[in-house]
Design an enzyme around this catalytic site. Structure first.
Site, PDB file in Angstrom:
ATOM      1  CE  LYS A  84      -4.485   1.067   0.273  1.00 48.81           C
ATOM      2  NZ  LYS A  84      -5.587   0.374  -0.390  1.00 48.81           N
TER       3      LYS A  84
ATOM      4  N   GLY B  12     -20.147   3.227  -2.135  1.00 48.19           N
ATOM      5  CA  GLY B  12     -21.469   3.247  -1.538  1.00 48.19           C
ATOM      6  C   GLY B  12     -22.592   3.494  -2.526  1.00 48.19           C
TER       7      GLY B  12
END
Length: 358
Positions: free
Chosen positions: A79, A184
């Site tokens: 990451k 979302g």
């Protein structure tokens, strides 16, 4: 809070990158390359301190190692974080400088999009670097990885419903979504299509307004706190990490937690607290792996195939169900079960590298 070690926790490599002229301050963390090169996105975020940025990248890179392992990918965990406000600090020079630092790792780390970065940004990074995924469709990439991230969360949610209520259907279930940004909003569409009753909240009122315009049937909660305390069947944290802590778990009415946010448990003890309350937690890195499955498909020699990536992301249902069933069989939390499953694959497949292939 103690200052995190620059060596991380069992991390293979942590690299600090600084280019003063462009303003680049970045950290790349590789947790494990036992299964292959580390793959994980680049988060561009205005951290309050370098210590906060380091803590985040260390946690996220370990999560990526477990996520990639559990998803069945031949990829390790890495990451990166860029310290700054992407709205004001992002520039071509900064992104290209970052790309050159990624290039110095010579393929040990493949980067992609994350919070604050987009496919178009990856195209810029790729002008200096060969190890970039999540690129735009025009450049042969997978495009927006949030599409399959949301699809995977939806599959994980269906698996949790099967485990909890004996039925995969979410029709009529009241689902609360905290955060309706990239992931979302796509998750909302899946749930509305299945006739679930959706309640949403987000600090970005414009994002909520746009979503209500697309799906007039959804409800809006005043805040995340109000959403958590509402009468829900399923709670889906889809913003930043730490969504589940002592306070939120105590207030939670939902019987299932399945969302896209990374590192949802504020600390290790929260998993047991959730379990003790009879709440079924579908581990975040298990259900939100659709995005990494999507961008990983770009590395296939034949080129990216959305259909192939989606077929693989469908398997998140089976993986989630297996984790939930393992937790019950072994008398452990679902978070522990997911960790054990990931660690088992890293251990068993990673050791094959000891067999010399001339």
């Amino acid at each position: 809070m103690s200052t995190p070690s620059s060596f991380g926790t069992h991390h293979e490599q942590v690299v600090f990158c600084h280019d003063e002229a462009s303003g680049l301050r970045a950290i790349i963390a590789l947790y494990s390359t036992a299964l292959g090169p580390g793959l994980g996105g680049t988060r561009f975020f205005p951290y309050a301190s370098e210590a906060d940025a380091l803590a985040d990248v260390l946690n996220l890179s370990q999560g990526m190692a477990y996520k990639n392992a559990l998803a069945g990918l031949d990829l390790g965990g890495g990451k990166a974080v860029i310290i700054g406000d992407p709205r004001t600090d992002k520039s071509e020079a900064l992104l290209r400088a970052y790309g050159r630092f990624v290039q110095t790792l010579n393929g040990r780390y493949f980067t992609a999009c994350d919070v604050g970065t987009y496919s178009a940004d990856m195209d810029v990074v790729a002008r200096e670097c060969d190890y970039v995924t999540g690129r735009t469709v025009d450049h042969g990439g997978a495009g927006d990885s949030s599409v399959l991230t949301a699809f995977g969360v939806y599959q994980g949610m269906r698996a949790a419903a099967q485990y909890t209520w004996g039925d995969t259907s979410l029709a009529g279930r009241r689902v609360g979504i905290a955060g309706v940004g990239k992931v979302g909003r796509h998750l909302t569409a899946h749930l509305v299509e299945e006739d679930a009753r959706v309640v949403v909240t987000d600090i970005d009122s414009d994002a909520v307004a746009r979503l209500v315009g697309q799906h007039p049937s959804i409800e809006v909660a005043e805040s995340t706190e109000a959403l958590i305390a509402a009468d829900l069947d399923v709670y889906a944290p889809c913003a930043l990490g730490g969504a589940l802590d002592e306070t939120s778990v105590e207030l939670l009415t939902a019987k299932v937690v399945a969302g896209a946010a990374n590192n949802q448990l504020a600390h290790d003890g929260i998993g047991k607290l959730v379990s003790d309350r009879g709440i079924v937690y579908a581990p975040d890195y298990c259900v939100n792996s659709g995005g990494v499955i999507q961008v990983a498909d770009e590395l296939d020699p034949s080129g990216f195939s959305f259909d192939r990536a989606k077929a693989r992301a469908t398997g998140i249902f089976d993986t989630t169900l297996a984790v939930l069933e393992r937790a019950a069989a072994e008398g452990i939390t679902t978070a522990e079960a997911a960790d054990r499953q990931a660690e088992q694959r890293i251990r068993e497949i990673g050791r094959l590298g000891q067999i010399l292939v001339p």
